[in-house]
Design a protein around this motif. Structure first.
Motif, PDB file in Angstrom:
ATOM      1  N   LYS A  22       0.733  -1.319  -0.088  1.00 38.97           N
ATOM      2  CA  LYS A  22      -0.024   0.090   0.019  1.00 38.97           C
ATOM      3  C   LYS A  22       0.881   1.179   0.006  1.00 38.97           C
ATOM      4  CE  LYS A  22      -1.739   1.662   3.813  1.00 38.97           C
ATOM      5  NZ  LYS A  22      -1.571   3.088   4.491  1.00 38.97           N
ATOM      6  N   ASN A  23       2.118   1.192   0.993  1.00 38.46           N
ATOM      7  CA  ASN A  23       2.777   2.519   1.088  1.00 38.46           C
ATOM      8  C   ASN A  23       3.786   2.711   0.153  1.00 38.46           C
ATOM      9  OD1 ASN A  23       1.313   2.756   3.278  1.00 38.46           O
ATOM     10  ND2 ASN A  23       2.737   2.000   4.828  1.00 38.46           N
ATOM     11  N   LEU A  26       0.441   3.876  -3.474  1.00 37.31           N
ATOM     12  CA  LEU A  26      -0.171   5.143  -3.536  1.00 37.31           C
ATOM     13  C   LEU A  26       0.944   6.175  -4.065  1.00 37.31           C
ATOM     14  CD1 LEU A  26      -1.950   4.967   0.021  1.00 37.31           C
ATOM     15  CD2 LEU A  26      -2.844   4.691  -2.337  1.00 37.31           C
ATOM     16  N   LYS A  27       2.306   6.001  -3.864  1.00 36.07           N
ATOM     17  CA  LYS A  27       3.187   6.920  -4.296  1.00 36.07           C
ATOM     18  C   LYS A  27       3.239   6.945  -5.642  1.00 36.07           C
ATOM     19  CE  LYS A  27       3.179   7.052   0.211  1.00 36.07           C
ATOM     20  NZ  LYS A  27       4.279   6.892   0.954  1.00 36.07           N
ATOM     21  N   ARG A  93      -4.665  11.045   3.789  1.00 38.87           N
ATOM     22  CA  ARG A  93      -3.511  12.102   3.857  1.00 38.87           C
ATOM     23  C   ARG A  93      -2.410  11.712   2.853  1.00 38.87           C
ATOM     24  NH1 ARG A  93       0.691  11.766   6.342  1.00 38.87           N
ATOM     25  NH2 ARG A  93       0.819  13.815   6.834  1.00 38.87           N
ATOM     26  N   ALA A  94      -2.391  10.525   2.571  1.00 42.10           N
ATOM     27  CA  ALA A  94      -1.385  10.192   1.380  1.00 42.10           C
ATOM     28  C   ALA A  94      -1.645  10.656   0.212  1.00 42.10           C
ATOM     29  CB  ALA A  94      -1.311   8.726   1.364  1.00 42.10           C
ATOM     30  N   ILE A 119      -3.541   8.435  14.776  1.00 46.46           N
ATOM     31  CA  ILE A 119      -1.875   7.951  15.461  1.00 46.46           C
ATOM     32  C   ILE A 119      -1.381   9.330  15.750  1.00 46.46           C
ATOM     33  CG2 ILE A 119      -2.161   5.771  14.684  1.00 46.46           C
ATOM     34  CD1 ILE A 119      -0.353   6.665  12.233  1.00 46.46           C
ATOM     35  N   ILE A 124       3.023  18.325   8.154  1.00 53.64           N
ATOM     36  CA  ILE A 124       4.004  18.131   6.863  1.00 53.64           C
ATOM     37  C   ILE A 124       5.040  19.271   6.707  1.00 53.64           C
ATOM     38  CG2 ILE A 124       2.319  17.117   5.289  1.00 53.64           C
ATOM     39  CD1 ILE A 124       1.583  19.610   4.073  1.00 53.64           C
ATOM     40  N   MET A 126       8.117  19.186   7.235  1.00 51.98           N
ATOM     41  CA  MET A 126       9.279  18.868   6.670  1.00 51.98           C
ATOM     42  C   MET A 126       9.096  18.981   4.915  1.00 51.98           C
ATOM     43  SD  MET A 126      11.185  16.032   9.090  1.00 51.98           S
ATOM     44  CE  MET A 126       9.630  15.049  10.010  1.00 51.98           C
ATOM     45  N   HIS A 127       7.873  18.527   4.844  1.00 55.12           N
ATOM     46  CA  HIS A 127       7.840  18.601   3.173  1.00 55.12           C
ATOM     47  C   HIS A 127       7.840  19.993   2.622  1.00 55.12           C
ATOM     48  CE1 HIS A 127       5.084  14.658   2.982  1.00 55.12           C
ATOM     49  NE2 HIS A 127       5.294  14.808   4.341  1.00 55.12           N
ATOM     50  N   SER A 164      11.546  11.302   7.424  1.00 51.09           N
ATOM     51  CA  SER A 164      10.191  11.211   7.143  1.00 51.09           C
ATOM     52  C   SER A 164      10.010  10.454   5.717  1.00 51.09           C
ATOM     53  CB  SER A 164       9.710  12.582   7.112  1.00 51.09           C
ATOM     54  OG  SER A 164       8.463  12.500   6.105  1.00 51.09           O
ATOM     55  N   VAL A 165       9.281   9.544   5.768  1.00 49.55           N
ATOM     56  CA  VAL A 165       8.980   8.750   4.427  1.00 49.55           C
ATOM     57  C   VAL A 165       8.210   9.746   3.479  1.00 49.55           C
ATOM     58  CG1 VAL A 165       7.436   7.099   3.567  1.00 49.55           C
ATOM     59  CG2 VAL A 165       8.598   6.482   5.528  1.00 49.55           C
ATOM     60  N   GLY A 166       7.406  10.511   3.761  1.00 47.87           N
ATOM     61  CA  GLY A 166       6.576  11.008   3.079  1.00 47.87           C
ATOM     62  C   GLY A 166       7.257  12.629   2.398  1.00 47.87           C
ATOM     63  N   GLU A 330       2.952  10.092  17.772  1.00 46.41           N
ATOM     64  CA  GLU A 330       2.947  10.518  19.022  1.00 46.41           C
ATOM     65  C   GLU A 330       1.823   9.831  19.984  1.00 46.41           C
ATOM     66  OE1 GLU A 330       2.637  12.320  16.379  1.00 46.41           O
ATOM     67  OE2 GLU A 330       1.381  14.088  16.778  1.00 46.41           O
ATOM     68  N   ARG A 332       0.280   6.296  19.025  1.00 41.70           N
ATOM     69  CA  ARG A 332      -0.126   5.002  18.254  1.00 41.70           C
ATOM     70  C   ARG A 332      -0.023   3.666  19.509  1.00 41.70           C
ATOM     71  NH1 ARG A 332       2.200   3.328  12.480  1.00 41.70           N
ATOM     72  NH2 ARG A 332       0.535   2.278  11.812  1.00 41.70           N
TER      73      ARG A 332
HETATM   74  C1  EPZ Z   1       4.269   6.660   5.980  1.00 40.03           C
HETATM   75  O1  EPZ Z   1       3.369   7.930   6.625  1.00 40.03           O
HETATM   76  C2  EPZ Z   1       3.283   5.586   5.762  1.00 40.03           C
HETATM   77  N1  EPZ Z   1       2.033   5.751   5.024  1.00 40.03           N
HETATM   78  C3  EPZ Z   1       2.810   5.231   7.211  1.00 40.03           C
HETATM   79  O2  EPZ Z   1       2.168   4.005   7.104  1.00 40.03           O
HETATM   80  C4  EPZ Z   1       3.945   4.798   8.195  1.00 40.03           C
HETATM   81  O3  EPZ Z   1       3.862   4.525   9.387  1.00 40.03           O
HETATM   82  C5  EPZ Z   1       5.030   6.038   8.239  1.00 40.03           C
HETATM   83  O4  EPZ Z   1       5.328   6.319   6.754  1.00 40.03           O
HETATM   84  C6  EPZ Z   1       6.454   5.672   8.748  1.00 40.03           C
HETATM   85  O5  EPZ Z   1       7.036   4.591   8.276  1.00 40.03           O
HETATM   86  C7  EPZ Z   1       2.165   5.869   3.904  1.00 40.03           C
HETATM   87  O6  EPZ Z   1       3.235   5.802   3.362  1.00 40.03           O
HETATM   88  C8  EPZ Z   1       0.783   6.282   3.100  1.00 40.03           C
HETATM   89  P1  EPZ Z   1       6.626  10.097   8.099  1.00 40.03           P
HETATM   90  P2  EPZ Z   1       4.064   9.424   6.679  1.00 40.03           P
HETATM   91  O7  EPZ Z   1       6.441  11.357   7.260  1.00 40.03           O
HETATM   92  O8  EPZ Z   1       4.910   9.218   5.300  1.00 40.03           O
HETATM   93  C9  EPZ Z   1       6.280  13.353  11.506  1.00 40.03           C
HETATM   94  C10 EPZ Z   1       0.349   2.529   7.770  1.00 40.03           C
HETATM   95  O9  EPZ Z   1      -0.096   2.061   8.621  1.00 40.03           O
HETATM   96  N2  EPZ Z   1       6.473  14.149  10.550  1.00 40.03           N
HETATM   97  O10 EPZ Z   1       7.753   9.166   8.117  1.00 40.03           O
HETATM   98  O11 EPZ Z   1       3.403  10.350   6.996  1.00 40.03           O
HETATM   99  C11 EPZ Z   1       4.660  12.472  11.480  1.00 40.03           C
HETATM  100  O12 EPZ Z   1       3.917  13.170  11.973  1.00 40.03           O
HETATM  101  C12 EPZ Z   1       0.677   3.961   7.738  1.00 40.03           C
HETATM  102  O13 EPZ Z   1       0.302   2.048   6.512  1.00 40.03           O
HETATM  103  C13 EPZ Z   1       6.248  15.464  10.762  1.00 40.03           C
HETATM  104  O14 EPZ Z   1       6.317  15.844  11.995  1.00 40.03           O
HETATM  105  O15 EPZ Z   1       5.197   8.966   7.731  1.00 40.03           O
HETATM  106  C14 EPZ Z   1       5.317  11.279  12.141  1.00 40.03           C
HETATM  107  O16 EPZ Z   1       4.932  11.485  13.567  1.00 40.03           O
HETATM  108  C15 EPZ Z   1       0.430   4.386   9.142  1.00 40.03           C
HETATM  109  N3  EPZ Z   1       6.550  16.501   9.855  1.00 40.03           N
HETATM  110  C16 EPZ Z   1       6.708  10.876  11.733  1.00 40.03           C
HETATM  111  O17 EPZ Z   1       7.369  12.351  11.330  1.00 40.03           O
HETATM  112  C17 EPZ Z   1       6.715  16.147   8.506  1.00 40.03           C
HETATM  113  O18 EPZ Z   1       6.568  16.979   7.817  1.00 40.03           O
HETATM  114  C18 EPZ Z   1       6.836   9.965  10.632  1.00 40.03           C
HETATM  115  O19 EPZ Z   1       6.141  10.548   9.646  1.00 40.03           O
HETATM  116  C19 EPZ Z   1       6.562  14.666   8.277  1.00 40.03           C
HETATM  117  C20 EPZ Z   1       6.260  13.776   9.126  1.00 40.03           C
END
Ligand code: EPZ
Length: 425
Positions: A22-23, A26-27, A93-94, A119, A124, A126-127, A164-166, A330, A332
């Protein structure tokens, strides 16, 4: 409303094949915006989040055709708008993953601010910081992010506060056609990042270093459509393998790479499970008691937060006590209160869950807190004394295709049942 009903105690085990991740899917779907024309994605999971991303692309003007099970044909030739609607971003949100591709293709994007979710705040910032370094100007008003590139996109070095993944994905997609080279430092290293980089390179991009903390993207002038098979879903796989830790019969999962679950499988071996890694498959079985093992979630290759709930459902039956620390999101730990309804002994102290193993679960009515927590509750129900009813199963349908059917295929007594709302209060 629909619930998942589980009759505990029925033996289960055998073989199951997981879908594409899934992850990643979507991208990859968002990335098709980068190259006008027809791209083809295979091994795409048939889940509600993919359907929502399809609606986002159609809203932008793309044609999205399902060509048989797990194959999508996406024609982005006629995309003529760069604004995503709140109702779709709020649902998933993705959807913010279209930000980078729209900026790269049109130099402008309007994306609804994604709300938080169960959760966490899911910010976003950092984006935005990273994209601003590339030359993007942002205005936020009326709940929308309006991004423009007054002087185009110019490559630079961006160091992320957190891997951050996103943010890594949006920066990769925004910079593939930027002037010059972009370096993302402290980049996310997840297998889904590597899958996206592979697809971008198949489209003619020049991305190197994906999977390492430093990703380099050399801007190119044009990209072309491509075909790509989505990488196997390591989290869906880990969910079924975790179930084997509760049962008495081995579970073999096919369709993913065991090395994408490296630390998870190592931790499961420390917990006393038997793990046999194969090529594109893995078998887990339990012989004795589950040993207590501390877990802390971190970005890949650390222990994935998306496997925290499923592992907690295992550790709640361990012989002793252990601590689960959630460092990525924060909030989960909502699963803990639901597992407590089933007899677990878990105390939350900030980012730590102190788990004291109990002898077993008792079936109860529980509510899915998010997609991984929902799957973990069904897992617990498999070995509970009596019947467990899991509600809010729309969370599970977001990320697991045919979850009930796959469990039935393993012999579990699980079914989707329609119940009148008042019965599940
Ligand atoms: C992706 O979310 C996944 N979702 C999540 O999977 C996964 O848990 C997460 O990566 C971590 O591996 C998809 O890919 C669709 P992050 P993402 O940016 O990109 C904070 C599932 O169950 N943050 O790595 O949103 C954020 O709030 C889902 O399949 C900022 O503060 O994760 C989080 O606490 C749940 N500012 C942490 O970093 C930002 O600009 C990790 O977020 C970006 C993120």
């Amino acid at each position: 409303m629909e619930v998942i009903q589980v009759e505990g105690g029925r033996p289960f085990g055998g073989e199951v094949t997981v879908e594409g991740a899934k992850n990643s899917a979507l991208k990859l779907m968002a990335a098709t915006i980068l190259a006008p024309g027809v791209s083809r994605l295979t091994n795409v999971p048939n889940i509600s989040d993919v359907h929502v991303m399809g609606k986002v692309l159609k809203y932008l003007g793309a044609k999205v055709e399902v060509k048989g099970l797990h194959e999508l044909e996406i024609d982005t030739s006629d995309i003529d708008r760069f604004e995503t609607p709140y109702h779709l971003v709020a649902k998933m949100r993705a959807s913010t993953a279209v930000l980078g591709p729209l900026l790269s293709r049109f130099g402008e994007a309007i994306v609804a601010m994604p709300g938080g979710c169960n959760i966490g705040a899911r910010k976003i910032d950092m984006h935005i910081l990273g994209l601003e370094a590339l030359g993007v100007a942002f205005e936020v008003n009326h709940g929308n992010i309006h991004a423009t590139t007054p002087k185009g996109l110019t490559g630079t070095t961006v160091t992320l506060d957190f891997a951050s993944v996103g943010a890594t994905e949006n920066l990769m997609m925004a910079s593939v056609r930027a002037k010059g080279t972009t370096t993302i430092d402290n980049a996310a290293r997840e297998p889904e990042i590597v899958d996206l980089a592979n697809f971008l390179n198949e489209m003619g991009a020049k991305v190197s270093g994906a999977g390492s903390p430093v990703i380099e993207i050399e801007g190119v002038s044009e990209l072309h459509p491509a075909e790509h098979k989505v990488v196997g879903d390591r989290i869906e796989a880990g969910t079924f393998l975790a179930m084997a830790g509760l049962g008495k019969t081995p579970v073999t999962v096919k369709g993913f790479e065991p090395r994408h679950l490296g630390l998870v499988l190592k931790k499961y071996e420390l917990m006393g499970l038997k793990v046999e890694r194969g090529n594109g498959e893995c078998t887990v079985s339990r012989e004795g008691a589950i040993r207590p093992v501390d877990i802390q979630t971190l970005p890949f290759p650390g222990f994935p937060t998306d496997m925290q709930a499923q592992t907690m459902a295992l550790l709640a039956l361990c012989e002793g006590s252990c601590i689960v620390t959630e460092n990525v999101f924060e909030n989960r730990f909502m699963l803990a209160s639901e597992l407590q309804r089933m007899g677990a002994d878990i105390r939350i102290e900030g980012h730590h869950a102190i788990v004291h193993g109990v002898d077993g679960y008792s079936g109860a009515q529980v509510k899915s807190p998010d997609l991984r927590g929902g799957a973990a509750l069904v897992m617990a129900g498999l070995v509970a004394d009596g019947t467990t009813t899991v509600s809010d199963i729309y969370h599970i349908d977001r990320g697991y295709e045919c979850f009930v059917e796959k469990l039935q295929g393993l012999g579990a007594a699980v079914s989707r049942v329609e119940v009148p709302d008042q019965d599940t209060l």
